[in-house]
Design an enzyme around this catalytic site. Structure first.
Site, short mmCIF file in Angstrom:
data_model
loop_
_atom_site.label_atom_id
_atom_site.label_comp_id
_atom_site.label_asym_id
_atom_site.label_seq_id
_atom_site.Cartn_x
_atom_site.Cartn_y
_atom_site.Cartn_z
CG ASP A 94 3.72 13.36 -4.93
OD1 ASP A 94 2.73 14.12 -4.91
OD2 ASP A 94 4.27 12.91 -3.89
N GLY B 103 0.81 -1.23 0.00
CA GLY B 103 0.00 0.00 0.00
C GLY B 103 0.83 1.27 0.00
CE LYS C 280 5.19 15.14 -1.39
NZ LYS C 280 5.46 13.77 -1.02
N GLY D 254 1.32 9.10 5.59
CA GLY D 254 0.58 8.33 6.60
C GLY D 254 -0.54 9.17 7.17
N1 LIG Z 1 -2.32 10.04 2.50
C1 LIG Z 1 -1.21 10.66 2.88
O1 LIG Z 1 -0.34 10.08 3.56
C2 LIG Z 1 -0.99 12.09 2.51
C3 LIG Z 1 0.18 12.75 2.93
C4 LIG Z 1 0.35 14.11 2.61
C5 LIG Z 1 -0.62 14.74 1.86
N2 LIG Z 1 -1.73 14.06 1.45
C6 LIG Z 1 -2.72 14.77 0.65
O2 LIG Z 1 -3.96 14.79 1.35
C7 LIG Z 1 -5.05 14.85 0.44
C8 LIG Z 1 -6.05 13.74 0.78
O3 LIG Z 1 -5.40 12.49 0.66
P1 LIG Z 1 -6.15 11.13 1.05
O4 LIG Z 1 -5.10 10.11 1.09
O5 LIG Z 1 -7.02 11.33 2.24
O6 LIG Z 1 -7.08 10.93 -0.25
P2 LIG Z 1 -8.38 10.01 -0.37
O7 LIG Z 1 -8.41 8.95 0.66
O8 LIG Z 1 -8.47 9.63 -1.80
O9 LIG Z 1 -9.61 11.01 -0.04
C9 LIG Z 1 -10.00 12.05 -0.86
C10 LIG Z 1 -11.30 12.63 -0.36
O10 LIG Z 1 -11.62 13.75 -1.16
C11 LIG Z 1 -12.96 13.63 -1.62
N3 LIG Z 1 -13.09 14.36 -2.88
C12 LIG Z 1 -12.41 14.17 -4.03
N4 LIG Z 1 -12.80 15.07 -4.95
C13 LIG Z 1 -13.72 15.84 -4.36
C14 LIG Z 1 -14.51 16.94 -4.78
N5 LIG Z 1 -14.39 17.45 -6.01
N6 LIG Z 1 -15.39 17.49 -3.92
C15 LIG Z 1 -15.51 17.00 -2.67
N7 LIG Z 1 -14.80 15.96 -2.20
C16 LIG Z 1 -13.92 15.39 -3.04
C17 LIG Z 1 -13.20 12.17 -1.73
O11 LIG Z 1 -14.58 11.91 -1.73
P3 LIG Z 1 -15.18 10.56 -2.39
O12 LIG Z 1 -14.78 9.48 -1.44
O13 LIG Z 1 -16.64 10.82 -2.44
O14 LIG Z 1 -14.54 10.44 -3.75
C18 LIG Z 1 -12.51 11.70 -0.43
O15 LIG Z 1 -13.36 11.94 0.66
C19 LIG Z 1 -4.43 14.72 -0.95
O16 LIG Z 1 -4.27 16.00 -1.51
C20 LIG Z 1 -3.05 14.11 -0.67
O17 LIG Z 1 -2.10 14.43 -1.65
C21 LIG Z 1 -1.94 12.77 1.76
#
Ligand SMILES: NC(=O)c1ccc[n+]([C@@H]2O[C@H](COP(=O)([O-])OP(=O)(O)OC[C@H]3O[C@@H](n4cnc5c(N)ncnc54)[C@H](OP(=O)(O)O)[C@@H]3O)[C@@H](O)[C@H]2O)c1
Length: 616
Positions: free
Chosen positions: A236, A222, A240, A355
């Site tokens: 990506d 994952g 950054k 994370g």
């Molecule tokens: N995961 C990490 O470790 C990490 C680290 C640093 C930064 N980030 C950043 O954090 C952000 C979120 O990451 P994540 O891992 O939580 O992603 P994720 O699990 O894919 O969640 C994305 C969320 O955004 C919603 N969404 C997408 N398009 C939308 C729209 N147009 N209007 C309203 N809601 C919308 C999705 O809703 P649906 O479920 O309905 O599609 C879901 O709730 C990203 O920008 C990512 O780059 C993540």
């Protein structure tokens, strides 16, 4: 009075990994925060891509029922108009970030892990910076033309934009960089491993299994995006590095980051992930050859992003044991700052760069930072939009004669405003007196008043000011009963009536000073010298010197107008932009003084701005 402040959160992306973890963290910590920090955190809006929910008293994920769109989410959020609101974008959506300028202009701060806004093209990025009124020049505040140009905007900042988690997730990378810059340090070089995925891949690539198998293992665990090419292409990491570069003042675009794409050329156009892995397998010998060469020299492979002397590049490098990144393990990120102060031994930040827990905690920390540097909402004159809609908006225009008070008042009548002209009311009141002299018309008021050295002047001036005061009091008595938006077109001399009238004017209306620019003052002075027209001088006529006294009068009036106004609109802002009546109202509405005030700390982000973009 309770000292507890309220903090209202609108979280979009609420059901995603970061959004849902953040909500859990808030629920877990909010009682402690209320007790320790006297901060009442309320989640008042939630959305994912399908559903949304709002309630000023609080909402949970169970309330997600209403059909969602970013337009309606922002519209509802603005209409609720709750002071101390923060928009938390936990999506990766481009559609959402297009709304940032509008949100920031509505005095709503933003906290986001979404790095797309800060790595968008410079034009969009600049718009965002301007909306947040936080544009600071390429070097620490105070130096550079751009910094100076925007210092005024920065001091009016009402909304903050925080994004610590854009680089290194929960690691304090951006705040450290900003602290270094603000304290006067100079960055010589930044080197970093900014992808947890690529860190994991190269830290585990020891030759025991082929490269394609290592990537597959990372996917199974994952660590990678659903399509590992989205990690291996380096975009990506480039985003950054671009954010780091912009923070240091380098005006780069994504295309300026020279990025080594680790996806072998033949595998780039693969139609599926399976096909990609098949093609990657064929490149195992290539990867093995470079790994082997490095190992023979006691080196290891590391995907490093470097920023130095206006160059930004990302390369797969071979590093030896004395390199600070050699000991990197697992999926950790590492950032090393070589600066003027940290010259011999760089300042290094290391730890998990992704994370859910650490990233959500980083977003949470940004939210608390915003609340710590802002204070309770103070509404200058109630809610502008609500009043406008309810036909209860009262605007007063103050400023010198001929600056455009009557012009704009008349324009606003096109939007249904009632125009109250103080000059006309006074003229009517003076009518009988003017008739006695066989004349009428406002020009005749001037003749009747005369010049300050003339005998009748003091008496007539006092009478004029008495009539003006009477007029203003009558206006105040009647306006609250009106069911119409009103614009009060005041006289230039309003600042010379007793001060309680000006206080009442402020109580009853939003007082807008149409500012006289210096060059216009000069012109007014020259015209006055050529044709001295009668004026209300109050105590400004001195030494029988009309010219000198006029200059002083101009200065004194400017100070008084400014002092008694809720907001000042510089003349050039209206004149140069050739505004129509709606744009004129927008200009007032978008001014921070008409909004719940969130007093932001001055410098929130450092943004490099190309003057070309500013003038577009
Ligand atoms: N995961 C990490 O470790 C990490 C680290 C640093 C930064 N980030 C950043 O954090 C952000 C979120 O990451 P994540 O891992 O939580 O992603 P994720 O699990 O894919 O969640 C994305 C969320 O955004 C919603 N969404 C997408 N398009 C939308 C729209 N147009 N209007 C309203 N809601 C919308 C999705 O809703 P649906 O479920 O309905 O599609 C879901 O709730 C990203 O920008 C990512 O780059 C993540």
């Amino acid at each position: 009075l309770s000292e507890t402040k309220s903090l209202n959160l609108f979280i979009i992306g609420a059901t995603g990994l970061i959004g849902s973890t953040l909500i859990k963290q808030i629920e877990k910590e909010k009682d402690r925060i209320r007790k320790d920090q006297k901060l009442n955190i309320k989640i008042v809006g939630l959305a994912n891509s399908k559903k949304m929910a709002f309630n000023e008293e609080g909402v949970t994920l169970k309330n997600l029922k209403e059909e969602s769109s970013i337009e309606n989410f922002v519209k509802n959020m603005r209409e609720l108009n709750i002071p101390n609101s923060i928009f938390v974008d936990c999506t990766a959506s481009e559609e959402v970030l297009k709304k940032y300028p509008e949100i920031l202009k509505a005095s709503i701060s933003i906290s986001t892990p979404n790095k797309k806004a800060n790595s968008s093209n410079l034009h969009q990025y600049t718009k965002l910076a301007l909306a947040a009124s936080i544009v600071i020049g390429p070097t620490p505040p105070g130096t550079g033309v751009i910094s100076l140009a925007f210092s005024e905007a920065a001091s009016k900042s009402t909304s903050q934009f925080l994004y610590e988690t854009n680089v290194g997730a929960g690691l304090p990378v951006l705040s450290t960089l900003n602290d270094l810059l603000h304290s006067g340090d100079k960055i010589e070089k930044i080197e970093a491993v900014l992808s947890g995925t690529l860190s994991y891949i190269f830290n585990s690539y020891d030759g025991s299994i082929p490269f394609s198998e290592v990537v597959k293992k990372a996917k199974v665990k994952g660590y990678t995006e659903p399509d590992p090419r989205d990690d291996l292409n380096g975009i990506d990491v480039a985003r950054k590095l671009l954010i780091l570069a912009r923070e240091t003042g380098q005006m780069l675009e994504l295309k300026d980051i020279d990025t080594e794409n680790l996806v072998p050329e033949k595998a780039r156009s693969s139609k599926s992930v399976e096909e990609f892995f098949t093609k990657l397998k064929k490149e195992d010998t290539y990867f093995e050859s470079i790994r082997d060469k490095a190992a023979k020299n006691n080196k290891k492979l590391c995907y490093i992003a470097t920023l130095e002397k206006n160059k930004a590049y990302i390369r797969l490098e071979s590093i030896g044991q004395n390199h600070p990144f050699y000991s990197l393990s697992g999926s950790d990120n590492i950032v090393s700052f070589t600066t003027n102060r940290y010259k011999n031994t760089p300042l290094v930040i290391k730890g998990p760069g992704a994370g859910a827990e650490v990233t959500a905690a980083g977003v949470f920390a940004d939210i608390l930072r915003i609340s710590n540097t802002s204070f309770d909402g103070k509404i200058a004159h109630g809610d502008f939009i609500k009043k406008l809609k309810k036909k209860k908006l009262i605007i007063s225009l103050i400023g010198m004669s001929n600056i455009g008070k009557t012009f704009w008042s008349k324009k606003l009548t096109k939007l249904g405003f009632k125009h109250i002209s103080c000059d006309n009311i006074i003229k009517e009141k003076l009518g009988p007196k003017l008739k006695e002299r066989g004349s009428q018309g406002i020009e005749d008021v001037a003749k009747w008043l005369g010049q300050p050295h003339e005998k009748q002047f003091k008496k007539n001036e006092a009478q004029y000011l008495k009539l003006e005061k009477e007029t203003m009091n009558e206006i105040f008595q009647n306006i609250s009963a009106e069911n119409q938006n009103i614009v009060i077109d005041t006289t230039g001399s309003i600042v010379h009536i007793e001060s309680n009238i000006l206080e009442d004017l402020k109580k009853h209306s939003l007082v807008i000073y149409l500012e006289t620019p210096e060059e216009m003052k000069k012109e007014m002075y020259e015209n006055f010298i050529a044709h001295p027209k009668p004026l209300i001088w109050k105590d400004n006529y001195k030494d029988n010197d009309l010219a000198k006294s006029y200059l002083e009068l101009l200065e004194n009036r400017s100070t008084l107008y400014k002092e008694h106004a809720d907001l000042t609109i510089p003349f050039h802002q209206i004149a140069e932009n050739n505004l129509n009546e709606t744009e004129f109202l927008n200009l007032i509405e978008e001014n921070p003084s008409t909004k719940p005030m969130i007093h932001a700390r001055k410098v929130t982000i450092r943004i490099a701005v190309n003057i070309i973009y500013l003038t577009q």
